[in-house]
Design a protein around this motif. Sequence first.
Motif, mmCIF file in Angstrom:
data_model
loop_
_atom_site.group_PDB
_atom_site.id
_atom_site.type_symbol
_atom_site.label_atom_id
_atom_site.label_comp_id
_atom_site.label_asym_id
_atom_site.label_seq_id
_atom_site.Cartn_x
_atom_site.Cartn_y
_atom_site.Cartn_z
ATOM 1 N N GLN A 20 15.115 -11.569 -28.376
ATOM 2 C CA GLN A 20 15.377 -12.157 -27.395
ATOM 3 C C GLN A 20 13.208 -12.639 -27.108
ATOM 4 N N THR A 21 13.267 -13.668 -26.042
ATOM 5 C CA THR A 21 12.227 -13.975 -25.707
ATOM 6 C C THR A 21 11.907 -13.900 -23.900
ATOM 7 N N PHE A 22 11.170 -13.468 -23.614
ATOM 8 C CA PHE A 22 10.527 -12.984 -22.455
ATOM 9 C C PHE A 22 9.216 -13.829 -22.060
ATOM 10 N N PRO A 63 18.016 -27.905 -20.979
ATOM 11 C CA PRO A 63 18.544 -26.897 -21.728
ATOM 12 C C PRO A 63 18.740 -25.018 -21.410
ATOM 13 N N VAL A 64 19.323 -24.886 -21.590
ATOM 14 C CA VAL A 64 19.634 -22.784 -21.781
ATOM 15 C C VAL A 64 20.259 -22.087 -22.385
ATOM 16 N N THR A 65 19.305 -20.948 -22.558
ATOM 17 C CA THR A 65 19.243 -20.082 -23.450
ATOM 18 C C THR A 65 20.593 -19.085 -22.750
ATOM 19 N N VAL A 66 21.074 -18.146 -23.307
ATOM 20 C CA VAL A 66 22.474 -17.798 -23.050
ATOM 21 C C VAL A 66 22.214 -15.951 -23.148
ATOM 22 N N ASN A 67 21.366 -14.860 -23.083
ATOM 23 C CA ASN A 67 21.261 -13.497 -23.504
ATOM 24 C C ASN A 67 22.094 -13.021 -23.398
ATOM 25 N N ALA A 68 23.589 -12.037 -23.708
ATOM 26 C CA ALA A 68 23.962 -11.352 -23.177
ATOM 27 C C ALA A 68 23.649 -10.161 -24.377
ATOM 28 N N THR A 69 24.035 -8.690 -23.277
ATOM 29 C CA THR A 69 23.726 -7.540 -23.867
ATOM 30 C C THR A 69 25.348 -6.971 -22.986
ATOM 31 N N LYS A 70 24.446 -5.404 -22.955
ATOM 32 C CA LYS A 70 25.927 -4.538 -22.895
ATOM 33 C C LYS A 70 25.960 -4.616 -21.159
ATOM 34 N N SER A 71 25.362 -4.899 -20.667
ATOM 35 C CA SER A 71 25.645 -4.634 -19.157
ATOM 36 C C SER A 71 25.848 -6.316 -18.456
ATOM 37 N N ARG A 72 25.741 -7.570 -19.257
ATOM 38 C CA ARG A 72 25.058 -8.409 -18.609
ATOM 39 C C ARG A 72 24.537 -9.274 -18.907
ATOM 40 N N THR A 74 22.012 -13.197 -19.109
ATOM 41 C CA THR A 74 21.161 -14.150 -18.065
ATOM 42 C C THR A 74 21.290 -15.193 -18.538
ATOM 43 N N LEU A 75 20.869 -15.952 -17.682
ATOM 44 C CA LEU A 75 20.728 -17.363 -18.337
ATOM 45 C C LEU A 75 19.137 -18.064 -18.334
ATOM 46 N N GLN A 76 18.781 -18.371 -19.765
ATOM 47 C CA GLN A 76 17.278 -18.372 -19.043
ATOM 48 C C GLN A 76 17.022 -20.393 -20.228
ATOM 49 N N ALA A 77 16.018 -20.694 -18.669
ATOM 50 C CA ALA A 77 14.923 -21.638 -19.406
ATOM 51 C C ALA A 77 13.928 -21.193 -19.727
ATOM 52 N N ARG A 78 12.979 -20.875 -19.305
ATOM 53 C CA ARG A 78 11.126 -20.039 -19.974
ATOM 54 C C ARG A 78 11.750 -18.760 -19.489
ATOM 55 N N MET A 79 12.069 -18.558 -18.504
ATOM 56 C CA MET A 79 12.453 -17.478 -17.575
ATOM 57 C C MET A 79 13.894 -16.916 -17.235
ATOM 58 N N ARG A 80 14.493 -16.020 -17.433
ATOM 59 C CA ARG A 80 15.821 -15.570 -16.601
ATOM 60 C C ARG A 80 15.781 -16.359 -15.452
ATOM 61 N N PHE A 81 16.822 -17.084 -14.524
ATOM 62 C CA PHE A 81 17.094 -17.754 -13.371
ATOM 63 C C PHE A 81 18.028 -17.245 -13.142
ATOM 64 N N ALA A 82 19.340 -16.444 -13.624
ATOM 65 C CA ALA A 82 20.496 -16.295 -13.279
ATOM 66 C C ALA A 82 21.155 -15.928 -14.433
ATOM 67 N N GLY A 83 22.694 -15.308 -13.278
ATOM 68 C CA GLY A 83 23.040 -14.049 -14.695
ATOM 69 C C GLY A 83 24.499 -14.008 -13.893
ATOM 70 N N GLY A 145 13.284 -20.938 -13.184
ATOM 71 C CA GLY A 145 13.540 -20.108 -14.403
ATOM 72 C C GLY A 145 12.211 -21.142 -15.828
ATOM 73 N N LEU A 146 11.805 -22.487 -15.402
ATOM 74 C CA LEU A 146 10.840 -23.429 -15.757
ATOM 75 C C LEU A 146 9.400 -22.660 -15.106
ATOM 76 N N GLN A 147 9.215 -22.064 -14.070
ATOM 77 C CA GLN A 147 8.575 -21.710 -13.759
ATOM 78 C C GLN A 147 7.727 -22.657 -12.878
ATOM 79 N N ARG A 148 7.765 -24.004 -12.796
ATOM 80 C CA ARG A 148 7.061 -24.977 -12.361
ATOM 81 C C ARG A 148 6.682 -24.114 -10.453
ATOM 82 N N HIS A 149 7.293 -23.123 -9.778
ATOM 83 C CA HIS A 149 6.398 -21.960 -9.234
ATOM 84 C C HIS A 149 5.164 -21.983 -9.414
#
Length: 162
Positions: A20-22, A63-72, A74-83, A145-149
């Motif tokens: 996974q990327t962070f 574009p969205v990366t979907v990361n699935a783990t045992k408990s959730r 998440t939706l990621q652009a650059r950082m995770r923004f929803a899930g 998620g793109l860290q525009r802030h």
Amino acid sequence: MTGPGPQTHRSLWRCPVCGQTFTSRNLPHSCRVIGLDELFAGAPAVLRETFERLVAAAEESGPVTVNATKSRATLQARMRFAGVERPRKAHLLAHLVLTRPLQSPRFTKVEHLAPYYHVHWLRLRAPADVDADVTGWLAEAYQVGLQRHVTDPAWPKVPVAR
């Protein structure tokens, strides 16, 4: 050009164990990566359809990366923004990350994570729950998620109540 250009991002860090990327090295996470079929095993089909609608709504922003783990998942652009958390019997417990708190009766809670994040929780029971409101909130969360802030000086800054 007037003033400095936008900040650029560092490369994402990739966990050598799970891949996974962070945005930062060694952020806490679960390396128990699974497939969406496993996450949704035993859940009503309507909840998987609702999740797929949520992903499609997020992808309207890019574009969205979907990361699935045992408990959730998440939706990621650059950082995770929803899930969503692991599916419940009749709903998905979803969340969106914004840089400002919003008020809506649809939110079950809004958590402040210093310094800039507000995690908005809501229940989704059917694809129709991913309506214009949720799609709009997702579009804003995608920009977080793109860290525009972080990179855009014009991004609205919300004062943090102390």
